[in-house]
Design a protein around this motif. Structure first.
Motif, mmCIF file in Angstrom:
data_model
loop_
_atom_site.group_PDB
_atom_site.id
_atom_site.type_symbol
_atom_site.label_atom_id
_atom_site.label_comp_id
_atom_site.label_asym_id
_atom_site.label_seq_id
_atom_site.Cartn_x
_atom_site.Cartn_y
_atom_site.Cartn_z
ATOM 1 N N GLY A 307 0.803 -1.217 0.000
ATOM 2 C CA GLY A 307 0.000 0.000 0.000
ATOM 3 C C GLY A 307 0.832 1.262 0.000
ATOM 4 N N SER A 308 1.998 1.196 -0.644
ATOM 5 C CA SER A 308 2.885 2.351 -0.713
ATOM 6 C C SER A 308 3.451 2.453 -2.116
ATOM 7 N N PRO A 309 3.609 3.667 -2.668
ATOM 8 C CA PRO A 309 4.130 3.796 -4.028
ATOM 9 C C PRO A 309 5.537 3.208 -4.149
ATOM 10 N N ALA A 310 5.801 2.545 -5.272
ATOM 11 C CA ALA A 310 7.108 1.925 -5.492
ATOM 12 C C ALA A 310 8.260 2.924 -5.367
ATOM 13 N N PRO A 311 8.165 4.140 -5.950
ATOM 14 C CA PRO A 311 9.296 5.065 -5.830
ATOM 15 C C PRO A 311 9.632 5.400 -4.377
ATOM 16 N N ALA A 312 8.602 5.508 -3.530
ATOM 17 C CA ALA A 312 8.854 5.818 -2.121
ATOM 18 C C ALA A 312 9.569 4.665 -1.433
ATOM 19 N N LEU A 313 9.195 3.443 -1.772
ATOM 20 C CA LEU A 313 9.825 2.272 -1.155
ATOM 21 C C LEU A 313 11.301 2.181 -1.508
ATOM 22 N N THR A 314 11.628 2.436 -2.763
ATOM 23 C CA THR A 314 13.020 2.296 -3.187
ATOM 24 C C THR A 314 13.864 3.496 -2.780
ATOM 25 N N ALA A 315 13.245 4.669 -2.652
ATOM 26 C CA ALA A 315 14.000 5.874 -2.298
ATOM 27 C C ALA A 315 14.540 5.798 -0.877
ATOM 28 N N ASP A 316 13.910 4.996 -0.019
ATOM 29 C CA ASP A 316 14.310 4.926 1.395
ATOM 30 C C ASP A 316 15.439 3.936 1.667
ATOM 31 N N LEU A 317 15.957 3.282 0.629
ATOM 32 C CA LEU A 317 16.890 2.180 0.863
ATOM 33 C C LEU A 317 18.320 2.620 1.147
ATOM 34 N N GLY A 318 18.689 3.811 0.723
ATOM 35 C CA GLY A 318 20.050 4.273 0.968
ATOM 36 C C GLY A 318 21.053 3.621 0.034
ATOM 37 N N ASP A 319 22.282 3.434 0.514
ATOM 38 C CA ASP A 319 23.344 2.868 -0.310
ATOM 39 C C ASP A 319 23.139 1.370 -0.520
ATOM 40 N N LEU A 320 23.719 0.859 -1.610
ATOM 41 C CA LEU A 320 23.619 -0.565 -1.905
ATOM 42 C C LEU A 320 24.262 -1.377 -0.793
ATOM 43 N N GLN A 321 23.578 -2.446 -0.397
ATOM 44 C CA GLN A 321 24.089 -3.352 0.629
ATOM 45 C C GLN A 321 24.327 -4.727 0.028
ATOM 46 N N ALA A 322 25.129 -5.513 0.700
ATOM 47 C CA ALA A 322 25.280 -6.907 0.302
ATOM 48 C C ALA A 322 23.952 -7.622 0.493
ATOM 49 N N PRO A 323 23.574 -8.501 -0.422
ATOM 50 C CA PRO A 323 22.306 -9.212 -0.266
ATOM 51 C C PRO A 323 22.272 -10.009 1.037
ATOM 52 N N SER A 324 21.108 -10.022 1.667
ATOM 53 C CA SER A 324 20.936 -10.823 2.872
ATOM 54 C C SER A 324 20.571 -12.256 2.472
ATOM 55 N N ARG A 325 20.265 -13.091 3.460
ATOM 56 C CA ARG A 325 19.826 -14.442 3.148
ATOM 57 C C ARG A 325 18.481 -14.456 2.431
ATOM 58 N N THR A 326 17.663 -13.436 2.669
ATOM 59 C CA THR A 326 16.327 -13.405 2.078
ATOM 60 C C THR A 326 16.415 -13.268 0.562
ATOM 61 N N GLY A 352 13.535 -14.308 8.164
ATOM 62 C CA GLY A 352 13.732 -14.533 9.590
ATOM 63 C C GLY A 352 13.101 -13.431 10.408
ATOM 64 N N HIS A 353 13.308 -13.485 11.729
ATOM 65 C CA HIS A 353 12.725 -12.469 12.610
ATOM 66 C C HIS A 353 13.243 -11.067 12.287
ATOM 67 N N ASP A 354 14.428 -10.993 11.714
ATOM 68 C CA ASP A 354 15.009 -9.689 11.415
ATOM 69 C C ASP A 354 14.637 -9.176 10.026
ATOM 70 N N THR A 355 13.791 -9.912 9.295
ATOM 71 C CA THR A 355 13.395 -9.489 7.949
ATOM 72 C C THR A 355 12.312 -8.417 8.066
ATOM 73 N N ASP A 356 12.650 -7.201 7.671
ATOM 74 C CA ASP A 356 11.687 -6.096 7.745
ATOM 75 C C ASP A 356 11.285 -5.658 6.336
ATOM 76 N N ARG A 357 10.503 -4.595 6.279
ATOM 77 C CA ARG A 357 9.999 -4.132 4.983
ATOM 78 C C ARG A 357 11.134 -3.772 4.038
ATOM 79 N N ALA A 358 12.119 -3.066 4.529
ATOM 80 C CA ALA A 358 13.242 -2.664 3.666
ATOM 81 C C ALA A 358 13.974 -3.881 3.115
ATOM 82 N N ALA A 359 14.127 -4.913 3.951
ATOM 83 C CA ALA A 359 14.811 -6.122 3.483
ATOM 84 C C ALA A 359 14.014 -6.802 2.375
ATOM 85 N N LEU A 360 12.698 -6.803 2.490
ATOM 86 C CA LEU A 360 11.869 -7.413 1.456
ATOM 87 C C LEU A 360 11.907 -6.601 0.164
ATOM 88 N N VAL A 361 11.906 -5.274 0.275
ATOM 89 C CA VAL A 361 12.007 -4.434 -0.924
ATOM 90 C C VAL A 361 13.344 -4.685 -1.614
#
Length: 482
Positions: A307-326, A352-361
């Motif tokens: 329920g959030s616009p795609a550009p807003a979701l991606t704009a909040d991610l900051g710098d590129l990170q190494a991929p997680s297990r997800t 996992g328990h530490d998987t949040d919205r940003a990790a899923l995006v």
């Protein structure tokens, strides 16, 4: 002189006007919607294409000198089955490129060795030939009344010119074209219960396919000699727009679908790789591409869930990170390259328990990036390589996504300056060639505004995650069939 390019996409139609020096004068668009009455189905009413074209062309002509228009070029979504009767009436909604209902029929046609031998390609469920086989099996009355089979942009051409015509790049995606000979295959048509009379006449993308009908000339106040070029399928036209017409050049498109497109030095098919080996939109030229069915579409789907616009979701991610297990495997409606799997469906894995919205995006963006890398590897298996990659499409507005793709592919991604260098611009360039009656300089790439470099210190982590991504496909495939 002014030339108009029309690009009939899945979600909208775009009209663009260029001058003889290829500068963009004006543009307009009209939205389209897709019907999905059943799982795996994707349809549009061709009447909606005409209404969209009327709206977009009308708005465009209000902004330019209409009497200076000399040509129109066409680009459009590929593979759609637009079925007409003897009076050119549409017999049923058009089955689109991402309609996978004909997977059984595609497998049956693909089992006939003539299809791969003549077309150089797997018969994918999204191609036109299996759609006709599905109609023949499930809607026999419709099949018996078919007098012409047109691709979507070529239905626009019929409305514009009154001519049943297609061109090589779009025809190559039907499953009936002898791609090396650049002509319909009588044997493959016969295998589908069709014949040449039911197919459109073929021209090259830069050739004249017809002239604008007098009724439209009068309605729009245009000259009487406006020509309509053959044009190109959406990806081939986009390549023309970006100057990707010579070996060693490529583009990655993050639109509804994802495409990795490379110009080649000839026809070099390798159907087993699930790479598309097609005619280009220019005479005696070919290309290869890997195609994934959900790129920006995957991000838009997830944005809708949140329920959030795609550009807003991606704009909040900051710098590129190494991929997680997800991991996210983006097979929302099946997949083409490299799997040719209509049954597979998308999945999140290793949460996992530490998987949040940003990790899923991030997982969604990385999953599409890994799918693009699958296509890169599939092209490489055929011997196709490139040293220049241009990025286009709505997904390239995300800096994080661009970094992820550059890092996954381990090569820079070049971004054009502000402006449109996609299907509509490529169609206009082809229209300019047809209107001029001579060659125009179309190998010129757009000016590059900036280059997105890979994060070299993260390339190893992305390669490891991609290996896990590939390993997960087999498990997901078993679940999707369960």
């Amino acid at each position: 002189m002014i030339v108009i390019g029309l690009d009939l996409g899945t979600s909208g139609l775009k009209a663009l006007a260029i001058a003889e020096d290829q500068s963009i004068l004006a543009e307009s668009s009209a939205a389209l919607s897709v019907a999905r009455p059943h799982d795996g189905w994707s349809e549009q009413d061709p009447a909606a294409w005409i209404a969209a074209a009327e709206s977009a062309i009308g708005a465009l002509l209000d902004r330019i000198d209409a009497i200076a228009v000399r040509g129109i070029g066409l680009s459009g979504q590929m593979h759609g089955a637009t079925l007409l009767d003897a009076s050119d009436r549409v017999l049923r909604p058009c089955m689109l490129w991402n309609d996978t209902r004909s997977h059984a029929e595609a497998a049956a046609l693909d089992a006939d060795p003539r299809f791969r031998a003549i077309t150089g390609n797997i018969v994918f469920p999204g191609f036109t030939a299996p759609k006709l086989a599905w109609v023949r099996r499930h809607e026999s009355q419709v099949f018996e009344n078919i007098r012409k089979v047109l691709l979507p942009k070529d239905y626009l051409r019929l409305w514009l010119t009154g001519e049943h015509v297609s061109e090589m790049s779009d025809a190559a995606g039907t499953g009936w074209l002898d791609v090396a000979a650049r002509d319909w295959s009588e044997a493959l048509l016969e295998a589908s219960g069709l014949d040449r009379d039911r197919m459109p006449r073929l021209v090259e993308g830069s050739e004249v396919s017809g002239r604008l009908r007098p009724e439209l000339v009068a309605r729009w106040g245009l000259p009487s000699d406006v020509v309509v070029a053959g044009g190109g399928g959406d990806n081939a036209a986009s390549a023309v727009g970006m100057g990707v017409v010579k070996p060693g050049t490529a583009f990655v498109s993050l639109g509804t679908s994802g495409v990795l497109f490379a110009a080649t030095d000839g026809f070099h098919p390798n159907a087993a790789s699930a790479v598309h080996s097609f005619c280009h939109a220019l005479p005696e030229s070919w290309h290869q591409m890997g195609v994934i069915l959900a790129a920006a579409d995957a991000m838009n789907w997830f944005a809708g869930v949140l329920g959030s616009p795609a550009p807003a979701l991606t704009a909040d991610l900051g710098d590129l990170q190494a991929p997680s297990r997800t991991l996210f495997l983006p097979y929302l409606g099946g997949e083409r390259t490299p799997h040719n799997d209509a049954h597979i469906r998308a999945s999140f894995l290793h949460m996992g328990h530490d998987t949040d919205r940003a990790a899923l995006v991030r997982a969604v963006l990385e999953g599409v990036s890994f799918a693009i890398r699958d296509s890169r590897d599939a092209l490489a298996s055929t011997g196709t390589r490139f040293d220049r990659l241009i990025g286009v499409g709505g997904g390239t507005r995300s800096e994080y996504w661009l970094k992820a793709i550059a890092t996954a592919l381990e090569m820079p991604v070049e971004l054009p300056v502000a402006g449109d260098f996609g299907g509509a611009f490529g169609a206009a360039r082809l229209g300019l060639m047809a209107a001029n009656g001579q060659g125009a300089e179309i190998a010129t790439p757009p000016a590059i505004s900036r280059v997105v470099e890979p994060e070299r210190d993260l390339c190893g982590a992305f390669s490891e995650a991609h290996a896990r991504y590939k390993e997960s496909y087999a498990a997901l495939k078993a679940l999707s069939r369960g």
